[in-house]
Design an enzyme around this catalytic site. Structure first.
Site, mmCIF file in Angstrom:
data_model
loop_
_atom_site.group_PDB
_atom_site.id
_atom_site.type_symbol
_atom_site.label_atom_id
_atom_site.label_comp_id
_atom_site.label_asym_id
_atom_site.label_seq_id
_atom_site.Cartn_x
_atom_site.Cartn_y
_atom_site.Cartn_z
ATOM 1 N N LYS A 128 54.662 39.251 40.567
ATOM 2 C CA LYS A 128 54.359 37.997 39.871
ATOM 3 C C LYS A 128 55.649 37.223 39.616
ATOM 4 O O LYS A 128 56.688 37.828 39.401
ATOM 5 C CB LYS A 128 53.740 38.308 38.500
ATOM 6 C CG LYS A 128 52.311 38.782 38.530
ATOM 7 C CD LYS A 128 51.794 38.983 37.112
ATOM 8 C CE LYS A 128 50.398 39.574 37.097
ATOM 9 N NZ LYS A 128 49.368 38.665 37.624
ATOM 10 N N ASP A 181 51.179 44.843 34.131
ATOM 11 C CA ASP A 181 50.923 44.341 35.475
ATOM 12 C C ASP A 181 52.076 43.450 35.945
ATOM 13 O O ASP A 181 52.160 42.282 35.574
ATOM 14 C CB ASP A 181 49.598 43.555 35.485
ATOM 15 C CG ASP A 181 49.214 43.096 36.893
ATOM 16 O OD1 ASP A 181 49.856 43.555 37.871
ATOM 17 O OD2 ASP A 181 48.267 42.288 37.009
ATOM 18 N N ASP A 234 48.630 42.555 43.576
ATOM 19 C CA ASP A 234 48.388 41.999 42.242
ATOM 20 C C ASP A 234 46.890 41.965 41.919
ATOM 21 O O ASP A 234 46.506 41.743 40.773
ATOM 22 C CB ASP A 234 48.993 40.594 42.145
ATOM 23 C CG ASP A 234 49.168 40.126 40.705
ATOM 24 O OD1 ASP A 234 49.032 40.967 39.790
ATOM 25 O OD2 ASP A 234 49.439 38.931 40.507
ATOM 26 N N GLU A 276 45.012 44.381 41.459
ATOM 27 C CA GLU A 276 44.954 45.829 41.227
ATOM 28 C C GLU A 276 43.809 46.236 40.305
ATOM 29 O O GLU A 276 43.291 47.339 40.403
ATOM 30 C CB GLU A 276 46.290 46.317 40.644
ATOM 31 C CG GLU A 276 46.462 46.167 39.114
ATOM 32 C CD GLU A 276 46.424 44.732 38.605
ATOM 33 O OE1 GLU A 276 46.659 43.810 39.412
ATOM 34 O OE2 GLU A 276 46.146 44.513 37.408
ATOM 35 N N ARG A 283 40.688 45.332 40.080
ATOM 36 C CA ARG A 283 39.420 45.635 40.755
ATOM 37 C C ARG A 283 39.467 46.995 41.449
ATOM 38 O O ARG A 283 38.434 47.632 41.629
ATOM 39 C CB ARG A 283 39.067 44.497 41.729
ATOM 40 C CG ARG A 283 40.039 44.310 42.850
ATOM 41 C CD ARG A 283 39.876 42.972 43.540
ATOM 42 N NE ARG A 283 40.380 41.867 42.723
ATOM 43 C CZ ARG A 283 40.316 40.583 43.083
ATOM 44 N NH1 ARG A 283 39.778 40.247 44.246
ATOM 45 N NH2 ARG A 283 40.791 39.636 42.301
ATOM 46 N N ASP A 288 47.221 43.550 29.820
ATOM 47 C CA ASP A 288 46.288 43.807 30.917
ATOM 48 C C ASP A 288 45.435 45.069 30.697
ATOM 49 O O ASP A 288 44.661 45.451 31.561
ATOM 50 C CB ASP A 288 47.070 43.889 32.242
ATOM 51 C CG ASP A 288 46.301 43.294 33.415
ATOM 52 O OD1 ASP A 288 45.313 42.577 33.170
ATOM 53 O OD2 ASP A 288 46.684 43.567 34.568
ATOM 54 N N LYS A 340 39.317 47.755 31.850
ATOM 55 C CA LYS A 340 40.558 47.789 32.641
ATOM 56 C C LYS A 340 41.730 48.212 31.754
ATOM 57 O O LYS A 340 41.992 47.587 30.732
ATOM 58 C CB LYS A 340 40.815 46.398 33.238
ATOM 59 C CG LYS A 340 42.159 46.254 33.974
ATOM 60 C CD LYS A 340 42.302 44.865 34.626
ATOM 61 C CE LYS A 340 43.686 44.641 35.224
ATOM 62 N NZ LYS A 340 43.848 43.296 35.830
HETATM 63 N N1 BES Z 1 46.058 40.792 35.349
HETATM 64 C C1 BES Z 1 45.897 39.750 36.272
HETATM 65 C C2 BES Z 1 44.981 38.613 35.791
HETATM 66 C C3 BES Z 1 45.417 37.855 34.573
HETATM 67 C C4 BES Z 1 45.978 36.609 34.683
HETATM 68 C C5 BES Z 1 45.156 38.342 33.292
HETATM 69 C C6 BES Z 1 46.327 35.886 33.562
HETATM 70 C C7 BES Z 1 45.517 37.616 32.162
HETATM 71 C C8 BES Z 1 46.091 36.380 32.304
HETATM 72 C C9 BES Z 1 45.291 40.286 37.574
HETATM 73 O O1 BES Z 1 45.587 41.589 37.888
HETATM 74 C C10 BES Z 1 45.806 39.426 38.671
HETATM 75 O O2 BES Z 1 46.998 39.356 38.826
HETATM 76 N N2 BES Z 1 44.922 38.786 39.417
HETATM 77 C C11 BES Z 1 45.298 37.949 40.505
HETATM 78 C C12 BES Z 1 44.310 38.173 41.614
HETATM 79 C C13 BES Z 1 44.669 37.486 42.913
HETATM 80 C C14 BES Z 1 45.895 38.129 43.497
HETATM 81 C C15 BES Z 1 43.501 37.582 43.842
HETATM 82 C C16 BES Z 1 45.255 36.498 40.033
HETATM 83 O O3 BES Z 1 44.350 36.148 39.277
HETATM 84 O O4 BES Z 1 46.145 35.748 40.390
HETATM 85 ZN ZN ZN Z 2 46.023 42.845 36.267
HETATM 86 ZN ZN ZN Z 3 47.428 41.820 38.943
#
Ligand code: BES
Ligand code: ZN
Ligand code: ZN
Length: 478
Positions: A258, A251, A328, A330, A332, A269, A246
């Site tokens: 966020k 992000d 968020d 994104e 995947r 990220d 990734k």
């Molecule tokens: N980049 C984040 C995940 C992340 C969180 C990485 C903390 C490192 C530390 C990812 O893109 C994300 O925001 N995922 C969301 C998914 C949700 C919206 C289904 C999450 O985990 O909150």
């Molecule tokens: Zn992310």
């Molecule tokens: Zn995200």
């Protein structure tokens, strides 16, 4: 800044030395006076493993290896001791250190050197006082009969690659956007003797990579899709191993913005993209006889006038339609395009690395990697063993079909988020949809970036995954 590691049978001129001993060794300690010996025995009775003799004109460390521990733990303790020694050496303005032991401790001395070199990492390029702050330690000399030059070269390749991955993660997005990341990765891969190709926005549009393009809509910087290849003539495999990483260079969450505090570390990220690039370049540098490729889709994720929004239905590279319910989620989306693209190479195995979900991080924290596998039981067992060897440990999560229920959409083939529970797994199930080959998915959201120093893992980007992959492929090539 890199620390030189080299073999050197002669350590007499080195006024800082580390002697390794077995924990049950009670023979005489070499090159010590009677009173020093006394001091060591007293420290040992206090269960100290690392004992420092500061003679002012020289500094001598004695490290007592925990020989009674299982190999994995024992070597990890050596790495940690190495990092402690690095800290002490730097506080004493020492530049050169010799590591001395008998042949039976060759693995231990390599782990100690690894911990020292990794623990000596600094990211000072944006500081005016960099010269002042720079660590003094420069050279590690290994004085151990059993260690071969080829092993030292491999250690150097993997340590350098890990530190380079940390550098990439530590660079903020205003210094490293998707194009700069792609450029940096390609340059390193070519220098290592491998191939690199960067697909630009036109090409990505022509390929209809709807996941990557949609996430990129809110950005003023174009996306990139980098393809790396190491295909030596003596490769043991004909179908490639493909690494996918990734590459979200920042992000914000996009329109599903966020909260501010969760955004602070989101330059990390792209850690998956950085580590797979670092690992494949280390494999090329070490000329391992393995055919490996890496795919790194990259973009930032931001809100903007034309950004994708919750409710959008997007068409992915393989034609799957996805109802976006959270911008968020994104990672995947861009990874799905890369995973579907990987099919055309008929891979033997695909391993995906991503800072994918807060859910993975909450489940096991920075201590491990959340792992899932599909049709790759044997390869997974081997990767898991590598995780123990290098102490980047995997925790396997299930990929039961029931989790897929959560991704059903009324109006598209899939939606991009599941419910509030099992988030790391539903993300994995989403990715699985785009695969038709043996697949391992590793969610590194916990360990990729740490805010406080943790021994040789440092602070900030940890470079996790590089040592794991190198160990895995090194085993395969033997
Ligand atoms: N980049 C984040 C995940 C992340 C969180 C990485 C903390 C490192 C530390 C990812 O893109 C994300 O925001 N995922 C969301 C998914 C949700 C919206 C289904 C999450 O985990 O909150
Ligand atoms: Zn992310
Ligand atoms: Zn995200």
């Amino acid at each position: 800044m890199q620390t030189n590691i080299q073999l050197s049978p002669n350590y007499a001129q080195c006024n800082c030395r580390v002697y390794l001993h077995g924990s049950n060794e009670d023979g005489a300690i070499p090159e010590t006076t009677a009173s020093e010996n006394d001091f060591i025995q007293r420290q040992r009775s206090l269960k100290k493993d690392l004992i420092t003799l500061n003679r002012y004109d020289s500094v001598i460390f004695h490290y007592f290896i925990k020989t009674e521990e299982p190999a994995s733990k024992k070597l990890e303790l050596c790495r940690k001791a190495g990092s402690l020694i690095t800290g002490e050496a730097n506080s004493l303005a020492i530049t050169d250190i010799a590591l001395i032991c008998s042949m039976q401790f060759r693995d231990e001395v390599m782990a100690l050197a690894e911990g020292m070199a990794l623990g000596n990492y600094q990211f000072l390029k944006y500081r005016k006082d960099a010269a002042e702050k720079k660590n003094s330690l420069n050279n590690i000399f290994i004085c151990c009969d059993g260690v071969a030059q080829a092993e030292v070269n491999q250690l150097k390749a993997v340590v350098d690659a890990t530190l380079w991955a940390r550098d990439l993660v530590n660079e903020p997005v205003n210094k490293l956007n998707a194009e700069q990341l792609a450029e940096s990765i390609s340059e390193r891969m070519r220098e290592a003797g491998g191939k690199a190709e960067v697909l630009n926005k036109n090409k990505i549009e022509a390929l209809k990579m709807g996941g990557l393009l949609s996430v990129n809509l809110g950005s003023i910087d174009p996306p990139t899709f980098t393809i790396l290849e190491w295909k030596p003539e003596n490769a043991v495999n004909t179908q490639p191993y493909i690494l996918v990483g990734k590459g979200v260079v920042y992000d914000t969450g996009g329109m599903s913005l966020k909260p501010s505090a969760s955004m602070d570390t989101m330059k990390c990220d792209m850690a998956g993209g950085a580590l797979v690039s670092a690992a494949i370049s280390a494999i090329a540098t070490a000329r391992l006889p393995i055919y490996v490729m890496a795919l790194i889709p990259a973009t930032d994720n931001r809100p903007d006038g034309n950004a994708y929004v919750p409710g959008d239905i997007i068409s992915m590279f393989d034609g799957t339609t996805v109802e976006v319910l959270n911008t968020d989620a994104e990672g995947r989306l861009i990874l799905a395009d890369a995973l579907a693209y990987a099919k055309k190479f008929n891979p033997k195995l695909v391993i995906n690395f991503a800072t994918l979900t807060g859910s993975a991080s909450r489940a096991i924290g920075p201590q491990g990697i959340v792992a899932m596998q599909v049709n790759a039981t044997e390869e997974f067992a081997s990767l898991n063993q590598s995780g123990d060897n290098v102490y980047e440990r995997l925790v396997q999560f299930p990929m039961w079909d029931e989790y897929k229920e959560q991704l059903k959409s009324e109006i598209a083939d899939l939606k991009n988020i599941g419910g509030p529970e099992g988030g790391a797994i539903t993300a994995g199930k989403f990715l699985e949809h785009f695969t038709d080959y043996p697949f391992i998915h590793l969610d590194i959201a916990g360990p990729a970036f740490i805010e406080r120093r943790d021994s040789y893992r440092g602070q900030g980007g940890t470079g996790i995954g590089v040592r794991l992959l190198f160990d895995f492929f090194n085993k395969l090539s033997r």
